[in-house]
Write a protein that holds these residues in place. Structure first.
Motif, PDB file in Angstrom:
ATOM      1  N   ILE A 147      -2.687  -8.360  -8.939  1.00 21.43           N
ATOM      2  CA  ILE A 147      -1.335  -7.798  -8.813  1.00 21.43           C
ATOM      3  C   ILE A 147      -0.755  -7.499 -10.196  1.00 21.43           C
ATOM      4  O   ILE A 147      -0.194  -6.420 -10.440  1.00 21.43           O
ATOM      5  CB  ILE A 147      -0.420  -8.779  -8.052  1.00 21.43           C
ATOM      6  CG1 ILE A 147      -0.906  -8.942  -6.610  1.00 21.43           C
ATOM      7  CG2 ILE A 147       1.031  -8.287  -8.073  1.00 21.43           C
ATOM      8  CD1 ILE A 147      -0.193 -10.035  -5.844  1.00 21.43           C
ATOM      9  N   THR A 150      -2.323  -4.440 -11.672  1.00 21.38           N
ATOM     10  CA  THR A 150      -1.857  -3.221 -11.002  1.00 21.38           C
ATOM     11  C   THR A 150      -0.488  -2.804 -11.529  1.00 21.38           C
ATOM     12  O   THR A 150      -0.241  -1.619 -11.798  1.00 21.38           O
ATOM     13  CB  THR A 150      -1.788  -3.434  -9.473  1.00 21.38           C
ATOM     14  OG1 THR A 150      -3.074  -3.837  -8.986  1.00 21.38           O
ATOM     15  CG2 THR A 150      -1.379  -2.151  -8.761  1.00 21.38           C
ATOM     16  N   ILE A 151       0.407  -3.776 -11.685  1.00 24.10           N
ATOM     17  CA  ILE A 151       1.747  -3.499 -12.210  1.00 24.10           C
ATOM     18  C   ILE A 151       1.659  -2.945 -13.632  1.00 24.10           C
ATOM     19  O   ILE A 151       2.300  -1.944 -13.973  1.00 24.10           O
ATOM     20  CB  ILE A 151       2.609  -4.778 -12.185  1.00 24.10           C
ATOM     21  CG1 ILE A 151       2.860  -5.233 -10.748  1.00 24.10           C
ATOM     22  CG2 ILE A 151       3.943  -4.540 -12.903  1.00 24.10           C
ATOM     23  CD1 ILE A 151       3.507  -6.604 -10.646  1.00 24.10           C
ATOM     24  N   THR A 183       1.243   3.334  -9.025  1.00 25.10           N
ATOM     25  CA  THR A 183       0.682   2.137  -8.398  1.00 25.10           C
ATOM     26  C   THR A 183      -0.358   2.524  -7.359  1.00 25.10           C
ATOM     27  O   THR A 183      -1.446   1.946  -7.284  1.00 25.10           O
ATOM     28  CB  THR A 183       1.797   1.302  -7.740  1.00 25.10           C
ATOM     29  OG1 THR A 183       2.819   1.026  -8.689  1.00 25.10           O
ATOM     30  CG2 THR A 183       1.250  -0.006  -7.202  1.00 25.10           C
ATOM     31  N   TYR A 352      -9.786  -5.481 -13.564  1.00 26.85           N
ATOM     32  CA  TYR A 352      -9.440  -5.783 -12.173  1.00 26.85           C
ATOM     33  C   TYR A 352     -10.690  -6.207 -11.410  1.00 26.85           C
ATOM     34  O   TYR A 352     -10.690  -7.202 -10.679  1.00 26.85           O
ATOM     35  CB  TYR A 352      -8.811  -4.538 -11.542  1.00 26.85           C
ATOM     36  CG  TYR A 352      -8.347  -4.680 -10.108  1.00 26.85           C
ATOM     37  CD1 TYR A 352      -6.995  -4.833  -9.813  1.00 26.85           C
ATOM     38  CD2 TYR A 352      -9.240  -4.603  -9.045  1.00 26.85           C
ATOM     39  CE1 TYR A 352      -6.551  -4.909  -8.496  1.00 26.85           C
ATOM     40  CE2 TYR A 352      -8.809  -4.691  -7.734  1.00 26.85           C
ATOM     41  CZ  TYR A 352      -7.473  -4.841  -7.466  1.00 26.85           C
ATOM     42  OH  TYR A 352      -7.039  -4.925  -6.147  1.00 26.85           O
ATOM     43  N   THR A 409      -2.818  -5.863  -2.505  1.00 31.72           N
ATOM     44  CA  THR A 409      -2.366  -6.048  -3.886  1.00 31.72           C
ATOM     45  C   THR A 409      -1.520  -4.860  -4.352  1.00 31.72           C
ATOM     46  O   THR A 409      -0.571  -5.032  -5.119  1.00 31.72           O
ATOM     47  CB  THR A 409      -3.562  -6.221  -4.846  1.00 31.72           C
ATOM     48  OG1 THR A 409      -4.433  -5.088  -4.752  1.00 31.72           O
ATOM     49  CG2 THR A 409      -4.329  -7.486  -4.516  1.00 31.72           C
ATOM     50  N   THR A 410      -1.858  -3.677  -3.863  1.00 29.45           N
ATOM     51  CA  THR A 410      -1.078  -2.488  -4.231  1.00 29.45           C
ATOM     52  C   THR A 410       0.327  -2.553  -3.641  1.00 29.45           C
ATOM     53  O   THR A 410       1.320  -2.252  -4.326  1.00 29.45           O
ATOM     54  CB  THR A 410      -1.792  -1.210  -3.743  1.00 29.45           C
ATOM     55  OG1 THR A 410      -3.109  -1.153  -4.317  1.00 29.45           O
ATOM     56  CG2 THR A 410      -1.021   0.032  -4.158  1.00 29.45           C
ATOM     57  N   SER A 413       2.432  -5.126  -5.454  1.00 26.68           N
ATOM     58  CA  SER A 413       2.796  -4.603  -6.780  1.00 26.68           C
ATOM     59  C   SER A 413       3.966  -3.627  -6.686  1.00 26.68           C
ATOM     60  O   SER A 413       4.807  -3.562  -7.590  1.00 26.68           O
ATOM     61  CB  SER A 413       1.595  -3.898  -7.414  1.00 26.68           C
ATOM     62  OG  SER A 413       0.514  -4.784  -7.569  1.00 26.68           O
ATOM     63  N   PRO A 417       7.623  -5.187  -9.004  1.00 24.18           N
ATOM     64  CA  PRO A 417       7.150  -4.570 -10.259  1.00 24.18           C
ATOM     65  C   PRO A 417       7.714  -5.245 -11.505  1.00 24.18           C
ATOM     66  O   PRO A 417       8.263  -4.609 -12.393  1.00 24.18           O
ATOM     67  CB  PRO A 417       7.679  -3.134 -10.127  1.00 24.18           C
ATOM     68  CG  PRO A 417       8.958  -3.292  -9.370  1.00 24.18           C
ATOM     69  CD  PRO A 417       8.736  -4.425  -8.406  1.00 24.18           C
ATOM     70  N   PHE A 419       6.511  -7.039 -14.484  1.00 19.73           N
ATOM     71  CA  PHE A 419       5.338  -7.382 -15.288  1.00 19.73           C
ATOM     72  C   PHE A 419       5.512  -8.707 -16.011  1.00 19.73           C
ATOM     73  O   PHE A 419       4.688  -9.611 -15.897  1.00 19.73           O
ATOM     74  CB  PHE A 419       5.048  -6.260 -16.295  1.00 19.73           C
ATOM     75  CG  PHE A 419       3.995  -6.617 -17.311  1.00 19.73           C
ATOM     76  CD1 PHE A 419       2.660  -6.616 -16.965  1.00 19.73           C
ATOM     77  CD2 PHE A 419       4.347  -6.967 -18.612  1.00 19.73           C
ATOM     78  CE1 PHE A 419       1.691  -6.949 -17.886  1.00 19.73           C
ATOM     79  CE2 PHE A 419       3.379  -7.292 -19.535  1.00 19.73           C
ATOM     80  CZ  PHE A 419       2.048  -7.285 -19.169  1.00 19.73           C
TER      81      PHE A 419
END
Length: 495
Positions: A147, A150-151, A183, A352, A409-410, A413, A417, A419
Motif C-alpha cells: 500500500i 502504491t501511494i 494509483t 512491490y 491494495t490499490t 491506497s 493517500p 504517504f
C-alpha cells in the motif's frame, strides 16, 4: 554475475515453495550424495549467492521510498536527536539482524536443517502460537508495504504530470489532477507483473530497481546540497520543529513519535532477511556471510540516509516536507525532479513485487496443502506466448488471488493517500516484532542462553526498550492519520 545477483534477489520465498511436492523425494536422494556439484545438502540446486550479492539485495530492499521522509523525521527531532536516533536504529538493526542470521540453520550452524523463510525459523526455534503471530505480523506488514509503495508511486506520477503542465502553461495553470488515475495505473502494471510465477526470470527488473533507488536518492541529496549553498545558511535547530502558532505542543509530541516510525521504516528488511540468506552458497557458513553482508549494507545505507536526511533538513529547516521530492519541496530544476520521480516509480514497480513474493508464495503453498486434489489450485495450463521460448504456465488460483490482492491494495491506497503517516505506521508495526523480538527470542533458544544470565537480561532490556519505541511511533502515526481523515474526501485525492 549480474544475472545471479538479480535472480536471487527477487526469488525470496518463491524458491522455498517451488516444486514443493517434488523436492521431498529429491532431497532424500541428494542428501546421501553429500558432495554433489549440482545440489546442496537439502537436495536443491546449488546456491550461488555471495556476501556481495546479499549486500546488494539488502541495499535494494532498504533504500526505497522511506528515504524521502527522513528530512521530515529529522526536522521533528532536531540536529541532536535526529542523527542520534538514526545511528541508534542502524546499530540495533545490525545487531538483531546478526542474531536472526544465526537462526537460518537449526542446531549446527554448518550442517543443521535449513529454515527457508522467516516463519520457518520461528517454527523451528519457538513454535506454537508465536509462529502464527509472526506470520500475522510479517504478512500484514508486507501487505502494508504494498500500500505504501502504491501511494508513493502515485504521488510521484502526479508530480511529474503537474510539473510538465505547470511549465507548459508558464505557471498560469495550477494543474491539479486526480491522484486516483495514477494509483490505478500503478495497480494495472502490478496486475501483469504479479502473474509471473517465477519472478526470478526477470533479473533485469531487480537490477533496474536498484539503479533507480540510487538515482532518485542521489538527486534528492544533490538538490539538498545545492539548496543549502543557495540559502548560504544551515537551517534547523537543536531541538527540531519549534512549538508556536503553527505547531502545538501536542502536535509536536505526536510528530516526534511518528518520526521514529519513519526512521524505523527506512531500515525495515528483517522480514525478508532469511529469504535473502537462503540464496547464499556455503562454505563458509551462511550465517558468517550474512553477518558481513548486513554490516556492509547497513553501513552504506546509514551513511546515505544521514546525508539525505541531514541535507534535506539543512535546506528546509522546520518546513522540511514529508516527501522530499513531491510535497512542496524542491521545484527546480523541474526536469531533474521529473527524472527523480520517474526513477521512484520504476523502482517501486519492482520493489512491490520483491516484497509481495513471500506473501504470494505463503498463500499459494497453504492453498496447495489445504486442497491437494483441486485442479483450480494446483493445475497449470501451458499457454504459448509469441516471442517467448517457454510457454507461460497459467494457474487459475494464482490468477484470481493475486489479481484480488493488487486490486485491494490499490483501493486502500486510493482511500488513504497519506504517504508520511502510512510509512510511520508500517515502520512502527514491523520494527519491534520482526526486527527485534523474534530474532532475540530465537537467538536465546538457539544458543541456549540461561534465563536471568547477564546476556539474557541485556537482550530482554533491548527488546523492551524497542517495544516502547514502536508503541510510541505507532501512536504518533495513527494520530496523524486520524487528523488527516477529517479533511479527506473518499477517492478524491489530488496532486
Amino acid at each position: 554475475m549480474v544475472e545471479k545477483v538479480a535472480a536471487t534477489a527477487t526469488a525470496t520465498a518463491t524458491t522455498a515453495t517451488k516444486n514443493h511436492h517434488q523436492s521431498f523425494d529429491l532431497s532424500i536422494d541428494m542428501h546421501q550424495q553429500g558432495g554433489s556439484k549440482l545440489f546442496d545438502d537439502d537436495g536443491r540446486l546449488k546456491r550461488s549467492g555471495t556476501m556481495w550479492t546479499a549486500s546488494a539485495h539488502i541495499i535494494t530492499a532498504v533504500i526505497g521510498s522511506g528515504v524521502l521522509s527522513l528530512a521530515w523525521a529529522i526536522a521533528q527531532l532536531g540536529w541532536i536527536a535526529g542523527p542520534a536516533v538514526m545511528i541508534l536504529f542502524s546499530l540495533v538493526t545490525y545487531y538483531t539482524s546478526s542474531l536472526l542470521a544465526a537462526c537460518y540453520r537449526s542446531g549446527d550452524p554448518v550442517t543443521g536443517k535449513r529454515n527457508y523463510t522467516y516463519m520457518d525459523a520461528v517454527h523451528a526455534n519457538l513454535g506454537g502460537l508465536k509462529v502464527k503471530l509472526c506470520g500475522l505480523v510479517q504478512y500484514t506488514n508486507l501487505f502494508g508495504v504494498a500500500i505504501g509503495y502504491t501511494i508513493a508511486s502515485a504521488k510521484s506520477m502526479g508530480a511529474v504530470r503537474k510539473s510538465i503542465c505547470v511549465h507548459a502553461s508558464r505557471g498560469r495553470n495550477p494543474c491539479h489532477t486526480n491522484g486516483n488515475v495514477y494509483t490505478i495505473a500503478f495497480g494495472i502494471a502490478e496486475l501483469f507483473l504479479s502473474q509471473i510465477p517465477d519472478f526470478d526470470q526477470l533479473w533485469w527488473l531487480s537490477i533496474l530497481a536498484a539503479v533507480m533507488s540510487f538515482t532518485y536518492s542521489t538527486i534528492g541529496l544533490g538538490l539538498g546540497v545545492v539548496k543549502v549553498i543557495e540559502n548560504k545558511v544551515i537551517k534547523g535547530s537543536l531541538t527540531g520543529v519549534t512549538v508556536g502558532p503553527s505547531v502545538t505542543e501536542t502536535e509536536k509530541v505526536w510528530n516526534t513519535f511518528e518520526a521514529l516510525g519513519d526512521i524505523a521504516f527506512a531500515y525495515s528488511y528483517s522480514m525478508i532477511l532469511i529469504e535473502i540468506q537462503d540464496t547464499i552458497k556455503s562454505p563458509p557458513s551462511e550465517a558468517k556471510t550474512m553477518k558481513k553482508a548486513t554490516f556492509i549494507s547497513v553501513a552504506v545505507t546509514t551513511f546515505f540516509y544521514m546525508l539525505c536526511g541531514c541535507f534535506g533538513y539543512a535546506a528546509f529547516g522546520d518546513k522540511a516536507p514529508g516527501n522530499l521530492l513531491t510535497d512542496a519541496g524542491f521545484s527546480n530544476p523541474f526536469w531533474l525532479l521529473d527524472i527523480a520521480n520517474i526513477a521512484i516509480v520504476i523502482h517501486l514497480v519492482g520493489a512491490y513485487q520483491v516484497y509481495c513474493q513471500p506473501l504470494f508464495a505463503f498463500i499459494e503453498k497453504y492453498a496447495s496443502k489445504k486442497f491437494p486434489d483441486s485442479d483450480f489450485v494446483n493445475k497449470d495450463s501451458e499457454i504459448c506466448v509469441p516471442g517467448c521460448s517457454k510457454p507461460y504456465k497459467l494457474n487459475l488460483f494464482r490468477l484470481t488471488w493475486r489479481t484480488g490482492f493488487v486490486i485491494l491494495t490499490t483501493l486502500i491506497s486510493m482511500l488513504l493517500p497519506f504517504f508520511n503517516n502510512i510509512v510511520g505506521l508500517l515502520g512502527a508495526l514491523g520494527f519491534w516484532p520482526l526486527t527485534v523480538y523474534f530474532p532475540v527470542q530465537m537467538y536465546i533458544i538457539q544458543k541456549r542462553i540461561p534465563k536471568w544470565s547477564t546476556k539474557w537480561v541485556c537482550l530482554q532490556v533491548l527488546s523492551l526498550a524497542c517495544l516502547v519505541i514502536s508503541l510510541a511511533a505507532a501512536a504518533g502515526s495513527i494520530a496523524g492519520i486520524v487528523d488527516q481523515l477529517h479533511d479527506i474526501k473518499l477517492f478524491g485525492s489530488e496532486y
